[in-house]
Design a protein around this motif. Structure first.
Motif, PDB file in Angstrom:
ATOM      1  N   ASP A   1     -85.826  16.590  19.515  1.00  0.00           N
ATOM      2  CA  ASP A   1     -86.648  17.366  20.334  1.00  0.00           C
ATOM      3  C   ASP A   1     -87.640  17.885  19.267  1.00  0.00           C
ATOM      4  OD1 ASP A   1     -84.836  18.788  18.551  1.00  0.00           O
ATOM      5  OD2 ASP A   1     -84.148  20.062  20.565  1.00  0.00           O
TER       6      ASP A   1
ATOM      7  N   ARG B   1     -82.712  11.769  23.301  1.00  0.00           N
ATOM      8  CA  ARG B   1     -83.419  13.298  23.704  1.00  0.00           C
ATOM      9  C   ARG B   1     -83.157  14.329  22.528  1.00  0.00           C
ATOM     10  NH1 ARG B   1     -82.406  13.679  30.314  1.00  0.00           N
ATOM     11  NH2 ARG B   1     -84.205  12.227  30.781  1.00  0.00           N
TER      12      ARG B   1
ATOM     13  N   ARG C   1     -88.058   8.018  18.387  1.00  0.00           N
ATOM     14  CA  ARG C   1     -86.942   8.269  19.522  1.00  0.00           C
ATOM     15  C   ARG C   1     -86.382   6.697  20.125  1.00  0.00           C
ATOM     16  NH1 ARG C   1     -88.711  13.025  23.342  1.00  0.00           N
ATOM     17  NH2 ARG C   1     -86.744  12.919  24.347  1.00  0.00           N
TER      18      ARG C   1
END
Length: 721
Positions: free
Chosen positions: A66, A63, A12
Motif C-alpha cells: 500500500d 494489496r 505489485r
C-alpha cells in the motif's frame, strides 16, 4: 507521479506472480491426489478450489504493498530524503517550504527511480515445483495395492478377488440433440437426463480399475455394451423412448443405482385463431373483404410458410357445390410463435349472397426427417341472402323508431311543468282546460303503450304509421285531434282497432258463410297482428312496461282534475320505467314461411333396405384386473414372500401406454430387484401397483339401516289394512 505509479504497479504485479508460481505446483499435486483417490469429479472440484485459493492469496499479498509500504521503500532508498510522506499529502495544505521540498523529491525520483520490484525467489520456486511434480507423479503413477502377499503368485485370480468391488471414478454423458431443436451439444456428469427425442447419447465412464466387462442394463431387458478406450468405457445410443438403466460390470460395482432417461417427444404445432373472434361470422350486405389472423406455436419452431385453405359453398339444401382454393402465407415473429394474416377478396372468390366462405390454416414445424402439421379450427363467413338482409333492415328500423315513439312522455312532463309556472297568469278555467288537455295526451300515450302488451283499454285509437308517431319535437296540442277521432270512432260503432263491434259496420252487406274460419273470426272476434308481430317482449320487460302504464294512469287522473303538481311524480316514474324498456332487447319475428330449395330427385335414395341391420351397439364387458397383479399387490402387503419381478416387469412393458407413470413402476420393480430385503422398496412397489390397478366402478350406495323408531313406523304402515 506517473513514473512513480508505474514503478509501484510493477512491484505489485511481481509479488502476485511470485505468489501464484509458488502455489500452482501444490494445487497440481492436490488435484492429482484427488483424481487418484476420489475420481474425476472430485479432482475437478479440488482443482477449482486450489486455483481460487492461489488467486486469493496472490491478490491479498499484492494489496499489502500500500502507500505506506511505498513510503517506507522510498525513504529506505535515500532518494526521498525522508520526505516521501510529502508525495502523498494534499498540495493545497502544504506551506511554501514543504511544496518546494516536494518538488525537489519528485525531480530526484524522475532522474533516478529505484527498482521496487521484489526479486524472484529462484530457490523457493525450484523446491515448490520439484515437490509438486513429484507428488503428482507418484499419485498418478504409483501402482495400485492388490492386497496380495509378497512373493505369492499361486493364482492369477487372487488379486482381483482381494481388490474388492469396483468403484465408478467419473461419469460423463454427452447429449447431441437433433438439429431442428436448436440447442448445441451439451455434456453433463450426471447420468440422469431429460432429452429430446432422437437425441444421440454418448456415455464415458471411468472405473478405479479395469473390469473384465461392463454394460448398461435397461429395464426392458436390453443391454448396451461398454467398450474400453484409453481407460474410459464408452457406449453410444439414440434416445427414442423413456427408459431406466443401471451400470453393470464384472466384477460387480460396490453400489448400483438406477438412472432415469426421460425422452421428450416433439409435439405437433398448434394454431389459434385471433381474428375473427367467433367461428361463425355473419356477413354484412355489400361486404367485399374478410380479414383473417392466426397465431401458430411450437416447442421448437414453426415453418415460415403456411397454407390457407379456402372453401366456398354455392347453392343451398341438397344442391350445394364446393370450390376449394389454397393460398401460401408467410409468417412473422419468433420461430416458436409466428403470426399469419391475410385479407380475402370475396369478389375474387366468387362469393355471392347466401354463400359460405370457410377458411382453415395449416402449418408445419421443423421436425426432421418429416415435418409435423397442425391445423386451426375452421372459421366460417356466412353472407346473408336478400331476404335475410331485408329482415335485418326491418328489425333495425323497428329498433330505431320505437325509442323515438317512446320519447313523447318527456314532452308531457315539459308541458306540465310549463303549465305550473303559468298558473298565476292564467284564469282558473283556462288552467283546468289546459291541464285536462295534457291529461288527454297522457291517456293517448298510455293506450298506445298498452297495444304493445296486447291490451285493448277503453277503446284506444288506432296507432298511426311509424313516421307519424309523436316525438319530443311533436307538439302536444295535436292530441286533441286524436281524442276527437276516438270519439267519432265510438259514435260509429268501431273500436280503436278499426274493427266493427256493432251490428251495422264492417261487411254488413256480405252475409257470413257457414264453416269459413275467416267469416267466423270477422263476425265474433278480431286479431291483434300489430301487437303480436311488431315486438316480442320478455317477461321482465313486459312487467316494466306494465308498471309504466300504471304510473301513466295515475298521472292522467291528476291532470284531468287540474292538479299537475300531483301528476308530476307519477309522470317522472313512468319516464324512468320507459327508459328501462328502451334498453331492453326486442326481437322481431317476421311471419314468413320457409323457403326450401327444390329437391333433386336424381340424388334421392332408392329405398332399398337390403343388408340394413340394427345400429344398437352391444355393451362391452369391463376388463377385470389381472389376477397376477392383484396377487402381487397382496403379497407385498402381507410380507409373505417376494412376487415374481420378471412377470411384473413384463406386465409393465405390455401396459406401459395405459399406466399413469410407467417409469415409476419400472423403477420400483428394479429397485426391489437390487435390494430384495428393503421394506421401503416393497411399500413403494405396492403403491405403484395400486395406482396401476383399475378403479372399481361406483356402485349404488346401500340405505342405512333403520333405527328402532323408524322400524316401528314401518311396522305401523304394514299393519294398516
Amino acid at each position: 507521479m506517473t513514473s512513480l505509479q508505474r514503478t509501484w504497479q510493477r512491484a505489485r504485479r511481481r509479488r502476485a506472480s511470485i505468489t501464484l508460481l509458488l502455489g500452482l505446483p501444490w494445487a497440481m499435486a492436490a488435484t492429482a491426489l484427488a483424481l487418484r483417490l476420489a475420481g474425476f469429479d472430485a479432482a475437478c472440484m479440488v482443482a477449482m478450489l486450489a486455483l481460487l485459493a492461489c488467486a486469493g492469496v496472490a491478490v491479498a499479498r499484492a494489496r499489502q504493498m500500500d502507500p505506506r509500504w511505498l513510503q517506507r521503500q522510498l525513504d529506505g532508498s535515500g532518494r526521498s530524503e525522508d520526505s516521501a510522506d510529502l508525495l502523498f499529502a494534499d498540495v493545497a495544505r502544504l506551506n511554501p517550504l514543504q511544496q518546494r521540498q516536494r518538488a525537489h523529491v519528485l525531480a530526484t525520483l524522475e532522474r533516478t527511480m529505484p527498482d521496487l520490484r521484489p526479486r524472484w525467489p529462484r530457490v523457493a520456486l525450484a523446491l515448490c515445483w520439484a515437490g509438486g511434480l513429484a507428488i503428482a507423479l507418484l499419485a498418478l503413477g504409483w501402482p495400485r495395492s492388490t492386497g496380495m502377499p509378497a512373493g505369492s503368485s499361486a493364482t492369477a485370480t487372487a488379486p482381483t478377488a482381494a481388490a474388492g468391488p469396483l468403484q465408478l471414478q467419473s461419469t460423463r454423458l454427452q447429449i447431441d440433440a437433433p438439429a431442428y431443436t436448436g440447442p448445441a451439444t451439451r455434456t453433463q456428469n450426471a447420468l440422469d437426463a431429460k432429452v429430446a427425442a432422437d437425441s444421440r447419447l454418448s456415455w464415458s465412464l471411468r472405473f478405479d480399475r479395469a473390469p473384465s466387462s461392463a454394460w448398461l442394463q435397461f429395464h426392458d431387458g436390453r443391454r448396451l455394451p461398454l467398450r474400453e478406450h484409453d481407460g474410459h468405457w464408452q457406449a453410444q445410443d439414440v434416445a427414442r423412448t423413456p427408459v431406466l438403466y443401471r451400470v453393470v460390470s464384472e466384477p460387480a460395482l460396490a453400489s448400483t443405482r438406477l438412472y432415469r432417461l426421460d425422452v421428450v417427444a416433439d409435439r405437433a404445432p398448434s394454431v389459434r385463431v385471433l381474428e375473427p373472434a367467433a367461428s361463425l361470422v355473419l356477413g354484412t350486405p355489400g361486404q367485399r373483404q374478410w380479414t383473417l389472423r392466426f397465431e401458430a406455436s411450437d416447442d421448437y419452431g414453426v415453418a415460415a410458410q403456411a397454407k390457407l385453405s379456402i372453401t366456398t359453398t354455392q347453392g343451398s339444401g341438397e344442391n350445394i357445390t364446393f370450390v376449394q382454393r389454397s393460398v401460401t402465407l408467410t409468417g412473422s415473429g419468433e420461430p416458436t410463435t409466428r403470426r399469419f394474416a391475410h385479407t380475402l377478396d370475396l369478389a375474387a372468390l366468387g362469393a355471392q349472397p347466401g354463400n359460405d366462405v370457410i377458411a382453415q390454416l395449416e402449418v408445419r414445424d421443423n421436425h426432421a426427417p418429416s415435418a409435423q402439421t397442425g391445423r386451426s379450427s375452421s372459421v366460417i363467413l356466412r353472407l346473408p341472402t336478400t331476404e335475410v338482409a331485408l329482415g335485418a333492415e326491418l328489425e333495425g328500423r323497428i329498433k330505431k323508431t320505437l325509442p323515438a315513439y317512446f320519447r313523447s312522455q318527456r314532452q308531457i312532463i315539459i308541458d306540465a311543468e310549463a303549465l305550473i309556472r303559468q298558473r298565476r297568469s292564467l284564469a282558473a278555467d283556462d288552467f283546468i282546460k289546459r291541464s285536462d288537455a295534457i291529461g288527454v295526451d297522457q291517456r293517448i300515450l298510455r293506450l298506445r303503450y298498452g297495444q304493445f302488451l296486447g291490451e285493448e283499454s277503453e277503446g284506444a285509437p288506432q296507432p298511426p304509421p311509424t313516421s307519424d308517431l309523436p316525438t319530443s319535437d311533436t307538439p302536444a296540442a295535436d292530441s286533441h285531434e286524436h281524442d276527437d277521432e276516438h270519439q267519432h270512432a265510438q259514435d260509429d260503432g268501431h273500436d280503436a282497432h278499426g274493427h266493427d263491434h256493432g251490428g251495422t259496420g264492417g261487411n254488413a252487406g256480405t252475409p257470413p258463410v257457414f264453416g269459413s274460419a275467416t267469416d267466423v273470426l270477422s263476425e265474433y272476434g278480431h286479431t291483434h297482428d300489430h301487437a303480436e308481430a311488431a315486438t316480442l317482449l320478455d317477461p321482465q320487460t313486459r312487467a316494466t312496461l306494465k308498471a309504466a302504464l300504471d304510473q301513466m294512469w295515475s298521472a292522467e287522473g291528476e291532470l284531468r282534475q287540474g292538479r299537475p303538481e300531483q301528476a308530476l311524480p307519477f309522470a317522472h316514474k313512468a319516464l324512468g320505467f320507459i327508459k328501462q324498456v328502451q334498453q331492453a332487447e326486442r326481437i322481431y319475428l317476421a311471419r314468413v314461411g320457409p323457403e326450401l330449395p327444390p329437391i333433386d330427385e336424381g340424388r334421392r335414395l332408392g329405398g332399398d333396405r337390403t343388408g340394413l341391420a340394427s345400429r344398437e351397439l352391444p355393451l362391452a364387458a369391463r376388463t377385470a384386473p389381472d389376477p397376477a397383479i392383484v396377487e402381487a399387490w397382496q403379497q407385498l402387503g402381507d410380507g409373505d414372500g417376494t412376487p415374481d419381478l420378471d412377470a411384473l416387469a413384463g406386465w409393465q412393458q405390455r401396459h406401459a401406454a395405459f399406466l399413469p407413470d410407467a417409469l415409476d413402476l419400472a423403477a420400483a420393480i428394479e429397485q426391489l430387484r437390487i435390494e430384495p430385503d428393503c421394506s421401503d422398496c416393497r411399500q413403494r412397489l405396492r403403491a405403484q401397483l395400486w395406482r396401476a390397478l383399475q378403479r372399481p366402478l361406483p356402485q349404488v350406495m346401500r340405505r342405512t339401516a333403520t333405527d328402532a323408531m323408524g322400524q316401528r313406523y314401518l311396522d305401523a304402515l304394514e299393519a294398516q289394512p
